[in-house]
Design a protein around this motif. Sequence first.
Motif, PDB file in Angstrom:
ATOM      1  N   ASN A 259       0.830  -1.198   0.000  1.00  0.00           N
ATOM      2  CA  ASN A 259       0.000   0.000   0.000  1.00  0.00           C
ATOM      3  C   ASN A 259       0.869   1.253   0.000  1.00  0.00           C
ATOM      4  O   ASN A 259       0.596   2.222  -0.705  1.00  0.00           O
ATOM      5  N   ARG A 260       1.960   1.200   0.801  1.00  0.00           N
ATOM      6  CA  ARG A 260       2.876   2.346   0.827  1.00  0.00           C
ATOM      7  C   ARG A 260       3.497   2.545  -0.551  1.00  0.00           C
ATOM      8  O   ARG A 260       3.605   3.663  -1.047  1.00  0.00           O
ATOM      9  N   LEU A 261       3.913   1.425  -1.147  1.00  0.00           N
ATOM     10  CA  LEU A 261       4.535   1.480  -2.464  1.00  0.00           C
ATOM     11  C   LEU A 261       3.585   2.126  -3.471  1.00  0.00           C
ATOM     12  O   LEU A 261       3.963   3.018  -4.237  1.00  0.00           O
ATOM     13  N   GLN A 262       2.335   1.678  -3.439  1.00  0.00           N
ATOM     14  CA  GLN A 262       1.326   2.212  -4.352  1.00  0.00           C
ATOM     15  C   GLN A 262       1.098   3.705  -4.087  1.00  0.00           C
ATOM     16  O   GLN A 262       1.062   4.507  -5.027  1.00  0.00           O
ATOM     17  N   SER A 263       0.976   4.086  -2.791  1.00  0.00           N
ATOM     18  CA  SER A 263       0.764   5.500  -2.447  1.00  0.00           C
ATOM     19  C   SER A 263       1.910   6.351  -2.958  1.00  0.00           C
ATOM     20  O   SER A 263       1.697   7.428  -3.528  1.00  0.00           O
ATOM     21  N   ARG A 264       3.150   5.858  -2.742  1.00  0.00           N
ATOM     22  CA  ARG A 264       4.317   6.625  -3.164  1.00  0.00           C
ATOM     23  C   ARG A 264       4.349   6.775  -4.674  1.00  0.00           C
ATOM     24  O   ARG A 264       4.643   7.846  -5.204  1.00  0.00           O
ATOM     25  N   ALA A 265       4.053   5.666  -5.380  1.00  0.00           N
ATOM     26  CA  ALA A 265       4.058   5.729  -6.844  1.00  0.00           C
ATOM     27  C   ALA A 265       3.030   6.743  -7.336  1.00  0.00           C
ATOM     28  O   ALA A 265       3.302   7.548  -8.225  1.00  0.00           O
ATOM     29  N   GLU A 266       1.850   6.706  -6.726  1.00  0.00           N
ATOM     30  CA  GLU A 266       0.801   7.636  -7.148  1.00  0.00           C
ATOM     31  C   GLU A 266       1.136   9.079  -6.795  1.00  0.00           C
ATOM     32  O   GLU A 266       0.866   9.993  -7.572  1.00  0.00           O
ATOM     33  N   ALA A 267       1.761   9.263  -5.609  1.00  0.00           N
ATOM     34  CA  ALA A 267       2.183  10.608  -5.211  1.00  0.00           C
ATOM     35  C   ALA A 267       3.233  11.126  -6.196  1.00  0.00           C
ATOM     36  O   ALA A 267       3.197  12.291  -6.617  1.00  0.00           O
ATOM     37  N   GLY A 268       4.130  10.234  -6.581  1.00  0.00           N
ATOM     38  CA  GLY A 268       5.165  10.598  -7.536  1.00  0.00           C
ATOM     39  C   GLY A 268       4.576  10.985  -8.879  1.00  0.00           C
ATOM     40  O   GLY A 268       4.947  12.004  -9.480  1.00  0.00           O
ATOM     41  N   MET A 269       3.602  10.184  -9.350  1.00  0.00           N
ATOM     42  CA  MET A 269       2.976  10.458 -10.644  1.00  0.00           C
ATOM     43  C   MET A 269       2.270  11.815 -10.650  1.00  0.00           C
ATOM     44  O   MET A 269       2.144  12.446 -11.689  1.00  0.00           O
ATOM     45  N   ALA A 270       1.819  12.234  -9.466  1.00  0.00           N
ATOM     46  CA  ALA A 270       1.136  13.530  -9.379  1.00  0.00           C
ATOM     47  C   ALA A 270       2.110  14.692  -9.548  1.00  0.00           C
ATOM     48  O   ALA A 270       1.717  15.787  -9.934  1.00  0.00           O
ATOM     49  N   ILE A 271       3.393  14.427  -9.236  1.00  0.00           N
ATOM     50  CA  ILE A 271       4.382  15.500  -9.304  1.00  0.00           C
ATOM     51  C   ILE A 271       5.040  15.592 -10.677  1.00  0.00           C
ATOM     52  O   ILE A 271       5.138  16.663 -11.260  1.00  0.00           O
ATOM     53  N   VAL A 272       5.505  14.460 -11.225  1.00  0.00           N
ATOM     54  CA  VAL A 272       6.283  14.484 -12.468  1.00  0.00           C
ATOM     55  C   VAL A 272       5.381  14.726 -13.672  1.00  0.00           C
ATOM     56  O   VAL A 272       4.180  14.396 -13.625  1.00  0.00           O
ATOM     57  N   PRO A 273       5.913  15.286 -14.740  1.00  0.00           N
ATOM     58  CA  PRO A 273       5.108  15.524 -15.940  1.00  0.00           C
ATOM     59  C   PRO A 273       4.587  14.211 -16.517  1.00  0.00           C
ATOM     60  O   PRO A 273       5.324  13.213 -16.540  1.00  0.00           O
ATOM     61  N   HIS A 279       7.508   9.230 -15.086  1.00  0.00           N
ATOM     62  CA  HIS A 279       6.087   8.879 -14.965  1.00  0.00           C
ATOM     63  C   HIS A 279       5.832   7.458 -15.443  1.00  0.00           C
ATOM     64  O   HIS A 279       5.070   6.699 -14.830  1.00  0.00           O
ATOM     65  N   GLN A 280       6.523   7.118 -16.561  1.00  0.00           N
ATOM     66  CA  GLN A 280       6.348   5.764 -17.108  1.00  0.00           C
ATOM     67  C   GLN A 280       6.845   4.703 -16.122  1.00  0.00           C
ATOM     68  O   GLN A 280       6.231   3.656 -15.943  1.00  0.00           O
ATOM     69  N   VAL A 281       7.977   4.998 -15.482  1.00  0.00           N
ATOM     70  CA  VAL A 281       8.531   4.060 -14.489  1.00  0.00           C
ATOM     71  C   VAL A 281       7.540   3.885 -13.349  1.00  0.00           C
ATOM     72  O   VAL A 281       7.233   2.750 -12.929  1.00  0.00           O
ATOM     73  N   LEU A 282       6.999   4.984 -12.854  1.00  0.00           N
ATOM     74  CA  LEU A 282       6.045   4.910 -11.745  1.00  0.00           C
ATOM     75  C   LEU A 282       4.773   4.155 -12.143  1.00  0.00           C
ATOM     76  O   LEU A 282       4.210   3.395 -11.362  1.00  0.00           O
ATOM     77  N   GLU A 283       4.370   4.358 -13.403  1.00  0.00           N
ATOM     78  CA  GLU A 283       3.208   3.613 -13.901  1.00  0.00           C
ATOM     79  C   GLU A 283       3.477   2.114 -13.876  1.00  0.00           C
ATOM     80  O   GLU A 283       2.634   1.309 -13.480  1.00  0.00           O
ATOM     81  N   GLN A 284       4.718   1.755 -14.313  1.00  0.00           N
ATOM     82  CA  GLN A 284       5.119   0.345 -14.291  1.00  0.00           C
ATOM     83  C   GLN A 284       5.088  -0.202 -12.867  1.00  0.00           C
ATOM     84  O   GLN A 284       4.632  -1.317 -12.629  1.00  0.00           O
ATOM     85  N   VAL A 285       5.587   0.603 -11.929  1.00  0.00           N
ATOM     86  CA  VAL A 285       5.586   0.187 -10.522  1.00  0.00           C
ATOM     87  C   VAL A 285       4.152  -0.100 -10.075  1.00  0.00           C
ATOM     88  O   VAL A 285       3.841  -1.139  -9.473  1.00  0.00           O
ATOM     89  N   SER A 286       3.250   0.814 -10.421  1.00  0.00           N
ATOM     90  CA  SER A 286       1.848   0.661 -10.033  1.00  0.00           C
ATOM     91  C   SER A 286       1.242  -0.610 -10.629  1.00  0.00           C
ATOM     92  O   SER A 286       0.487  -1.334  -9.966  1.00  0.00           O
TER      93      SER A 286
END
Lengths: 458, 227
Positions: A259-273, A279-286
Amino acid sequence: MSGKRRFAGVLATSRFRIAIVYSLVFSLGAALLLSIVYLAVSNVVDSGTDNLIEAEVQGLREQYRVLSRDDFIELIEQRSQAQDVRGAVYLLVDPQSRPVAGNVPEWPSGAEPSGKWLEFVVSVPFGDETREHEMRARHFVLPGGYRMLVGHDVQERHDVKRLMLQGLIIAVLLTLLLGLSGGFWMGRRILAQAGAVSAVTQQIMRGDLSQRLPVQNSDDEFDALAREINGMLEKIEQLTLGMRTVLDSAAHDLRTPLNRLQSRAEAGMAIVPPASPAHQVLEQVSIEVDRMRGTLDALLRIALAETGTVARESVELSELVTSMAELYAPVCEERGIALDAQIAAGAVVRGSRQLLAQALANLLDNALKFTPRGGHIGMHLQAAAQGPQVSIADDGPGIPQHLREVVLGRRVRLDEARNLPGSGLGLSLVAAVTKLHGARLSLDDAQPGLKVTLQFPA
Amino acid sequence: MHVLIVEDDATARVHLTKALTDAGYRVDAAGDGIEGLHRASSTAFDVVIVDRMLPKLDGLALIQSLRATGRKTPVLILSALGEVDDRITGLRAGGDDYLTKPYHLAELLARIDALARRGDASTSESVAKSRLADLELDRMTRRVTRGGRKIELTAREFQLLDYLMQHSGQVVTRTMLLEGVWDYHFDPQTNVIDVHISRLRQAIDKGFDKALLHTVRGAGYSLREEE
């Protein structure tokens, strides 16, 4: 339960059959023993009387030789008078069969001198009335054509024998009755105990692990057994609940970091363009978190089904299968696959609606994955006498005979099963859910394709 | 909209607070059950988000105590257990919705939105007729019309549209649809819901200028009138 059915139930128990056999054997033994006693006693009584008569005959023969005829007649008369009380009978007849002396009015009919012994009935005064008494007598011919009859009243002897025989029959019947009622009582006791065990076992199989056998406090073997079984159930309950606790902690300890991992990935996606590589990396993580979550869900549900601690309810199987077919019908149509649903009405099973739905969804997902465009998927629910039967068949590649056990997770050979329909956890979950519901899972050749059948208990 | 988050996992709490604030909510947060219960009973929140396992006072006990004081605030349970019967226990304790960790933010936001609006207009379910633009749904006669023209729907399509009408203007996720319309709580591997939606869309939007049933990327669907 009706009395008739309960009685039939008692008869059907093996213990009760044994009780019947035992009581029969005992009754037979008693009958044999009493018969021997009866024969021995009646033999003694009979031979006693016979010896008495023989002696009398012997004596009279000698008297006849010594005495004149008139004196002999006199003697007979005397004896007749005197012996009457003791039940002795005498009769002397002349060659024309006319009575000369004695206390029997006439030569008994049917007592021709063919045999040595005669048996006949004489009316004997008994107080105010007369009674028919049975007599046993010897007869012999005296020199000069006279015939002599010497006998004894055997009515008493016969009465004793009859009484003994009656007593014997009553004793045997009583033994039989006692044996049967004892066996019946024992059978009921055993049946009650067996019934209690089976009722409790059924409730435990339904998932209620808190059930225990009743203990009567009578300190017999049944109670000892019930206590031991209860001890065992206690242990099983502890183990199962322990398993459940372990499962819950494992779930918690895996879901929290995911859940933390998912929250962090989503928080990150909200910041990066949005179109950036980050963003693509974070999407992959999600996406990977989703995958892990899927696997975790499946594993936990399998484990949960295996522990059998799922709350169970009455599930309208017909409604469930219909609704699953209806849920999947549009997607089948979209993919050019004909979904043929034949669902019998009114089938009900006990279990978990959610887990059953998931199992059916897994089977349908599988069938869809391996059925080519233009193919068929059959979804059937039959209400058979042995219980409802759900089957899902596709005309995909199927699973070769030797690998069917592998995909069910009963044998592990990952390399071979990797690319087969049902690889992964899908079919394992189906297998665990099937087991939870006391059903039987079988994979068959649909010629071509795979047919998966769930046979529920009645 | 005022939301209370009761969550002991600091990372999750911080991210959730930020995400909900970004989404336009006023957010309070508590780190254990006692503090959570204290806040929930002293302030009128629109939605309370409660973690299932909390220190000091368990999440379910918190909800039960809150309900015992008469507060009807919608409660969403976040659970790291997430098993079949845990959902039932959670809802029985007085929870209004239940979500298993890890969750997508979009899923959580859609559910919070639905709960918050349910608090507003809890009568919407009992209304006999719903109307959105020129689309009308009559629950008594089970009749659907758009621009006066009768639309033929299967029983399930009617249920699906009914659910979307009750949540019109909100985002509805696939999971919410599967739960709300079919009463199933699992994720199918196949896009079954999407196909049902596209059929419904064919029925209600085809041949009309304005589309009412929209796809919300990364979240789900929304039935609304666009300006």
